[in-house]
Scaffold this motif. Structure first.
Motif, mmCIF file in Angstrom:
data_model
loop_
_atom_site.group_PDB
_atom_site.id
_atom_site.type_symbol
_atom_site.label_atom_id
_atom_site.label_comp_id
_atom_site.label_asym_id
_atom_site.label_seq_id
_atom_site.Cartn_x
_atom_site.Cartn_y
_atom_site.Cartn_z
ATOM 1 N N ALA A 95 0.820 -1.215 0.000
ATOM 2 C CA ALA A 95 0.000 0.000 0.000
ATOM 3 C C ALA A 95 0.851 1.260 0.000
ATOM 4 O O ALA A 95 0.382 2.332 -0.409
ATOM 5 C CB ALA A 95 -0.923 -0.009 1.214
ATOM 6 N N GLU A 96 2.096 1.136 0.468
ATOM 7 C CA GLU A 96 2.991 2.290 0.513
ATOM 8 C C GLU A 96 3.795 2.461 -0.776
ATOM 9 O O GLU A 96 4.550 3.426 -0.908
ATOM 10 C CB GLU A 96 3.957 2.141 1.692
ATOM 11 C CG GLU A 96 3.284 2.021 3.047
ATOM 12 C CD GLU A 96 2.513 3.276 3.410
ATOM 13 O OE1 GLU A 96 2.989 4.377 3.062
ATOM 14 O OE2 GLU A 96 1.427 3.160 4.020
ATOM 15 N N SER A 97 3.672 1.528 -1.714
ATOM 16 C CA SER A 97 4.494 1.571 -2.926
ATOM 17 C C SER A 97 3.860 2.478 -3.982
ATOM 18 O O SER A 97 2.659 2.728 -3.978
ATOM 19 C CB SER A 97 4.673 0.168 -3.499
ATOM 20 O OG SER A 97 3.430 -0.349 -3.942
ATOM 21 N N ARG A 98 4.703 2.957 -4.890
ATOM 22 C CA ARG A 98 4.221 3.786 -5.990
ATOM 23 C C ARG A 98 3.629 2.885 -7.078
ATOM 24 O O ARG A 98 4.183 1.841 -7.402
ATOM 25 C CB ARG A 98 5.367 4.610 -6.567
ATOM 26 C CG ARG A 98 5.973 5.591 -5.582
ATOM 27 C CD ARG A 98 7.165 6.306 -6.193
ATOM 28 N NE ARG A 98 6.807 7.056 -7.389
ATOM 29 C CZ ARG A 98 7.670 7.738 -8.124
ATOM 30 N NH1 ARG A 98 8.958 7.738 -7.798
ATOM 31 N NH2 ARG A 98 7.257 8.404 -9.185
ATOM 32 N N PRO A 99 2.505 3.291 -7.665
ATOM 33 C CA PRO A 99 1.923 2.469 -8.740
ATOM 34 C C PRO A 99 2.821 2.458 -9.969
ATOM 35 O O PRO A 99 3.586 3.397 -10.216
ATOM 36 C CB PRO A 99 0.587 3.177 -9.033
ATOM 37 C CG PRO A 99 0.773 4.572 -8.549
ATOM 38 C CD PRO A 99 1.700 4.491 -7.373
ATOM 39 N N ARG A 100 2.724 1.385 -10.744
ATOM 40 C CA ARG A 100 3.515 1.287 -11.973
ATOM 41 C C ARG A 100 2.994 2.255 -13.033
ATOM 42 O O ARG A 100 1.810 2.571 -13.065
ATOM 43 C CB ARG A 100 3.454 -0.138 -12.523
ATOM 44 C CG ARG A 100 4.171 -1.171 -11.684
ATOM 45 C CD ARG A 100 3.929 -2.568 -12.247
ATOM 46 N NE ARG A 100 2.523 -2.959 -12.140
ATOM 47 C CZ ARG A 100 1.980 -3.983 -12.762
ATOM 48 N NH1 ARG A 100 2.724 -4.752 -13.549
ATOM 49 N NH2 ARG A 100 0.702 -4.285 -12.601
ATOM 50 N N SER A 101 3.891 2.687 -13.881
ATOM 51 C CA SER A 101 3.493 3.524 -15.008
ATOM 52 C C SER A 101 2.806 2.660 -16.065
ATOM 53 O O SER A 101 2.849 1.424 -16.015
ATOM 54 C CB SER A 101 4.720 4.209 -15.617
ATOM 55 O OG SER A 101 5.578 3.235 -16.199
ATOM 56 N N VAL A 102 2.207 3.328 -17.053
ATOM 57 C CA VAL A 102 1.570 2.594 -18.151
ATOM 58 C C VAL A 102 2.607 1.746 -18.886
ATOM 59 O O VAL A 102 2.364 0.576 -19.223
ATOM 60 C CB VAL A 102 0.883 3.579 -19.123
ATOM 61 C CG1 VAL A 102 0.344 2.829 -20.337
ATOM 62 C CG2 VAL A 102 -0.243 4.323 -18.418
ATOM 63 N N LEU A 103 3.790 2.328 -19.149
ATOM 64 C CA LEU A 103 4.845 1.570 -19.825
ATOM 65 C C LEU A 103 5.328 0.414 -18.957
ATOM 66 O O LEU A 103 5.612 -0.679 -19.460
ATOM 67 C CB LEU A 103 6.015 2.498 -20.168
ATOM 68 C CG LEU A 103 5.851 3.382 -21.403
ATOM 69 C CD1 LEU A 103 7.065 4.271 -21.574
ATOM 70 C CD2 LEU A 103 5.623 2.527 -22.648
ATOM 71 N N ALA A 145 6.824 -4.785 -15.728
ATOM 72 C CA ALA A 145 7.502 -4.426 -14.477
ATOM 73 C C ALA A 145 6.749 -5.059 -13.314
ATOM 74 O O ALA A 145 5.513 -5.083 -13.288
ATOM 75 C CB ALA A 145 7.548 -2.912 -14.317
ATOM 76 N N SER A 146 7.473 -5.586 -12.344
ATOM 77 C CA SER A 146 6.821 -6.244 -11.212
ATOM 78 C C SER A 146 5.998 -5.247 -10.416
ATOM 79 O O SER A 146 6.454 -4.136 -10.132
ATOM 80 C CB SER A 146 7.863 -6.877 -10.296
ATOM 81 O OG SER A 146 7.238 -7.397 -9.127
ATOM 82 N N PRO A 147 4.778 -5.624 -10.038
ATOM 83 C CA PRO A 147 3.968 -4.735 -9.190
ATOM 84 C C PRO A 147 4.451 -4.697 -7.749
ATOM 85 O O PRO A 147 4.041 -3.831 -6.978
ATOM 86 C CB PRO A 147 2.568 -5.345 -9.285
ATOM 87 C CG PRO A 147 2.822 -6.797 -9.530
ATOM 88 C CD PRO A 147 4.057 -6.855 -10.404
ATOM 89 N N LEU A 148 5.327 -5.636 -7.364
ATOM 90 C CA LEU A 148 5.789 -5.714 -5.983
ATOM 91 C C LEU A 148 6.831 -4.641 -5.700
ATOM 92 O O LEU A 148 7.719 -4.386 -6.503
ATOM 93 C CB LEU A 148 6.395 -7.091 -5.700
ATOM 94 C CG LEU A 148 5.437 -8.281 -5.820
ATOM 95 C CD1 LEU A 148 6.213 -9.581 -5.733
ATOM 96 C CD2 LEU A 148 4.363 -8.218 -4.738
ATOM 97 N N SER A 149 6.716 -4.037 -4.528
ATOM 98 C CA SER A 149 7.730 -3.096 -4.092
ATOM 99 C C SER A 149 8.868 -3.860 -3.432
ATOM 100 O O SER A 149 8.755 -5.064 -3.139
ATOM 101 C CB SER A 149 7.138 -2.100 -3.093
ATOM 102 O OG SER A 149 6.775 -2.762 -1.883
#
Length: 268
Positions: free
Chosen positions: A35-43, A49-53
């Motif tokens: 919940a504290e991680s930044r969301p991935r960009s569209v690219l 890119a892994s969604p995991l922080s």
């Protein structure tokens, strides 16, 4: 696969621990970190890119490992009672899985050690050659469990620790300690099933009832860790899988492009 569905509704300190889902604590830790991680960009999404922080990656792997071991323990059948994520003491510690059956009571600690070399020589445990304190921690939890269960039942209830390594490269054990077992996820079912019988069905039922009662674990926080959400974790698993597939797709595209370029250069 171990079912998480319906687990969101099992709240309250008085609820039986039989309803507590596997990996509840590490799933909560994973989701809280995520919940504290930044969301991935569209690219980033497009290229896998892994969604995991960085903070959520290890609890995510730990959660998958505990769920996998829970599935393996189901193979033991109805003679065994398996409780998950059992809270012990006032320091927020949990027993990943508590197995109660004909062979006795075992406090399982699950360790995700993908492709690692595990060696045990008596009281010395090392991972990739580095000494680790897993044996002492396992003994500590097993001892506390034994004290609580003995007090609750009036029986002498010894508890043996069992460390389960998930996806290791190898597990080499020489002179296994008497009070702590060591096995891999592939061998945990057989390790428990092959133990000699020490408890009658009546004793198993009595100990299991006591173990499932939150009051047995004096001072323990039996309410589910804040942040546990089965649906959110399942959604995260889907995201991770999609990212893996996207990376595989683009990897294949790059290999194919390199092969075509090489053919044009050297095949001309």
């Amino acid at each position: 696969m171990t079912e998480l569905r319906g687990a969101n509704t099992a709240t309250g300190a008085a609820a039986s621990l039989r309803a507590r889902p596997a990996a509840a604590s590490v799933i909560a830790a994973c989701l809280n970190a995520q919940a504290e991680s930044r969301p991935r960009s569209v690219l980033g999404r497009a290229f896998g890119a892994s969604p995991l922080s960085e903070a959520s990656r290890q609890p995510y792997l730990d959660a998958l490992s505990e769920l996998h071991v829970a599935d393996e323990l189901e193979k033991l059948g109805s003679d065994w009672v398996i409780l998950h994520d059992v809270p012990v003491g006032e320091r927020g510690r949990v027993i990943d899985h508590l197995a109660i059956g004909p062979a006795g009571v075992f406090a399982l600690a699950v360790q995700h050690q993908q492709a690692a070399a595990v060696t045990v020589r008596g009281d010395a445990l090392a991972i990739n050659g580095v000494a680790r304190p897993h044996l002492a921690r396992s003994r500590d939890l097993a001892t506390e469990a034994a004290v609580n269960l003995t007090r609750a039942t009036g029986l002498n209830v010894p508890v043996r620790g069992l460390i389960v390594f998930v996806a290791p490269q190898s597990v080499s054990v020489r002179n296994e300690p008497d009070d702590v077992g060591i096995t891999s996820d592939r061998g945990v079912h057989k390790w428990l099933a092959d133990r000699e019988q020490t408890l009658s069905p009546t004793q198993v039922a009595m100990i299991a009832d006591a173990a499932a009662d939150p009051a047995t674990w004096r001072g323990a926080v039996s309410r589910r860790a804040p942040g546990f959400n089965a649906d959110a974790f399942d959604a995260l698993r889907v995201e991770v899988q999609r990212a893996w597939l996207a990376r595989g797709f683009w990897g294949t595209v790059l290999i194919a492009a390199a092969a075509v370029a090489a053919f044009r250069v050297f095949g001309a």
